[in-house]
Design a protein around this motif. Sequence first.
Motif, PDB file in Angstrom:
ATOM      1  N   GLN A   4      72.821  61.604  -3.745  1.00  0.00           N
ATOM      2  CA  GLN A   4      72.700  62.860  -4.498  1.00  0.00           C
ATOM      3  C   GLN A   4      73.959  63.140  -5.306  1.00  0.00           C
ATOM      4  O   GLN A   4      75.059  62.847  -4.845  1.00  0.00           O
ATOM      5  CB  GLN A   4      72.533  64.036  -3.521  1.00  0.00           C
ATOM      6  N   LYS A  13      72.610  70.180  -6.883  1.00  0.00           N
ATOM      7  CA  LYS A  13      72.747  68.846  -6.309  1.00  0.00           C
ATOM      8  C   LYS A  13      71.356  68.224  -6.345  1.00  0.00           C
ATOM      9  O   LYS A  13      70.394  68.822  -5.885  1.00  0.00           O
ATOM     10  CB  LYS A  13      73.230  68.973  -4.864  1.00  0.00           C
ATOM     11  N   GLU A  14      71.274  67.042  -6.925  1.00  0.00           N
ATOM     12  CA  GLU A  14      69.956  66.415  -7.110  1.00  0.00           C
ATOM     13  C   GLU A  14      69.950  64.987  -6.617  1.00  0.00           C
ATOM     14  O   GLU A  14      70.960  64.288  -6.719  1.00  0.00           O
ATOM     15  CB  GLU A  14      69.620  66.360  -8.615  1.00  0.00           C
ATOM     16  N   GLU A  15      68.794  64.548  -6.136  1.00  0.00           N
ATOM     17  CA  GLU A  15      68.652  63.153  -5.757  1.00  0.00           C
ATOM     18  C   GLU A  15      68.777  62.286  -7.006  1.00  0.00           C
ATOM     19  O   GLU A  15      68.249  62.625  -8.062  1.00  0.00           O
ATOM     20  CB  GLU A  15      67.282  62.947  -5.106  1.00  0.00           C
ATOM     21  N   TYR A 256      72.012  62.816 -15.795  1.00  0.00           N
ATOM     22  CA  TYR A 256      72.983  63.393 -14.850  1.00  0.00           C
ATOM     23  C   TYR A 256      74.351  63.481 -15.510  1.00  0.00           C
ATOM     24  O   TYR A 256      74.885  62.473 -15.977  1.00  0.00           O
ATOM     25  CB  TYR A 256      73.105  62.526 -13.583  1.00  0.00           C
ATOM     26  N   ASP A 359      76.328  61.957  -0.230  1.00  0.00           N
ATOM     27  CA  ASP A 359      76.391  63.388  -0.473  1.00  0.00           C
ATOM     28  C   ASP A 359      77.391  63.670  -1.596  1.00  0.00           C
ATOM     29  O   ASP A 359      78.511  64.137  -1.350  1.00  0.00           O
ATOM     30  CB  ASP A 359      76.783  64.109   0.817  1.00  0.00           C
ATOM     31  N   ASP A 360      77.005  63.366  -2.821  1.00  0.00           N
ATOM     32  CA  ASP A 360      77.830  63.658  -3.993  1.00  0.00           C
ATOM     33  C   ASP A 360      79.235  63.060  -3.865  1.00  0.00           C
ATOM     34  O   ASP A 360      80.221  63.705  -4.197  1.00  0.00           O
ATOM     35  CB  ASP A 360      77.908  65.189  -4.201  1.00  0.00           C
TER      36      ASP A 360
END
Length: 464
Positions: A4, A13-15, A256, A359-360
């Motif tokens: 993400q 926050k996106e997949e 993104y 996680d980012d």
Amino acid sequence: MALQFKNTLTGKKEEFTPIEPGMVRMYTCGPTVYNYAHIGNFRTFMFEDLLRRYLLYKGYKVTQVMNITDIDDKIIRNSQKQGKKLREFTDPYTDAFFEDLDTLGIERAEIYPRATEHIDEMVAMIKTLADRGLAYEIDGNYYFKISAFNDYGKLAKLDLASLKPGARVASDEYEKESVSDFALWKAWDEKDGEIFWETEIGKGRPGWHLECSAMSMKYLGEHFDIHTGGVDNVFPHHENEIAQSEGCTGHQFVNYWLHAEHLIVEGKKMSKSLGNYFNLRDLMDKGYSGMAVRYVLLATHYRQQLNFTFHGLDAAAKALERYNDFIRNLESYDGGESDGSAGEIVETARSRFEEQLDDDLNISGALGAVFDLIRDINRLKADGKLSADEAESALELIRRFDTVLGFEMQQAGIEEEIEELIRQRTEARKNKDFATADKIRDELLSRGIVLEDTPQGVIWKRKV
Ligand code: AMP
Ligand code: ZN
């Protein structure tokens, strides 16, 4: 958990799902080569290195493009001050940039296009924008008409209600207060001297923002996955890139958008007047290693401000020593009696490392997993409870982590060269040629190798 990212465009926050399965196309805004890049620039480039390396770790193919801005207001001013031609002025800084990437262990992108070699592509875009009613000309200058592009402001979340219609800005960099039509092309002016291109739209040079639209779409296509930069790029640079690209194609440019927060020094903005402005070479001159700087630049989550301190550099050197000692000691470990716990320690480290980076790119969490692994395996080893096979799997794991971290100091290959220089130094000392002996020692030191005279002879260590 799937990978993400926090997307500046949506604020969420996106997949991460690439356009083409298994393949990531990304564009990372590169350096303006009018000076040595400073450690703030390298903070952003280091975040991009982490992003690239982790995508590769996850099994994606990556095509990364990083532009070299070799024409803009500052470059013109500074090259003229020094009486140099454009390339004569920018080439040494471009070379220095690549040397600095190597010092920091930053992996190379696939393509590094230069703005001055893509003037035709930029002119073609201006023509398309003008045909579509999104660009207009005044006295040979071309401007983007932001009121004609409905989505203007969607990245930087601008409030366009207070917009003064028709206001124009010619400079490459400006603040949010001056939201206005921006320059795509600047007509030649006497103060530009020799610096101009003769093109279909006249004699002049491109504005800064246009190069990234033209070069990203040339090498990555009209629609690609990831675009990054530092937070200062959100407005105006990236907002303008979206306007130019989507204005030309009529469809989405990038999925993104990721932005790194700034580096500050000892709690303050880095500036020449405060005397806290550093490029990489300043830090090397103070005796720090590229690897310690790498550690510091990498170890803070990219969306948090990074407070750069000399204390932090010293702590990084210690952490790197612990990390590299762990690898060296496992390599020479003979094995003991397993108590059966190492397997779980290794698996937990692997899943925590991946969970955190998924996680980012939470690098501090990932480093926590790495140093817990080191602590737990070292403890088993000290107690004689680690078998040779278990040691091997811990070693394999940390080497896999290292494809992302890049902290392992390579010893192989250059060892012979170092030994040879040490032999020459010993020989020189025997002949009382201390000047040569000192020169060799200094050369090794500049490469991060420290010599120690011991009763058993000279030994060498890597400075961390
Ligand atoms: P420039 O050479 O000015 O075009 O900048 C190159 C990159 O460094 C851009 O992505 C900027 O956003 C980024 N940058 C500039 N200053 C800082 C800073 N203090 N901390 C982190 N990134 C920065
Ligand atoms: Zn750019």
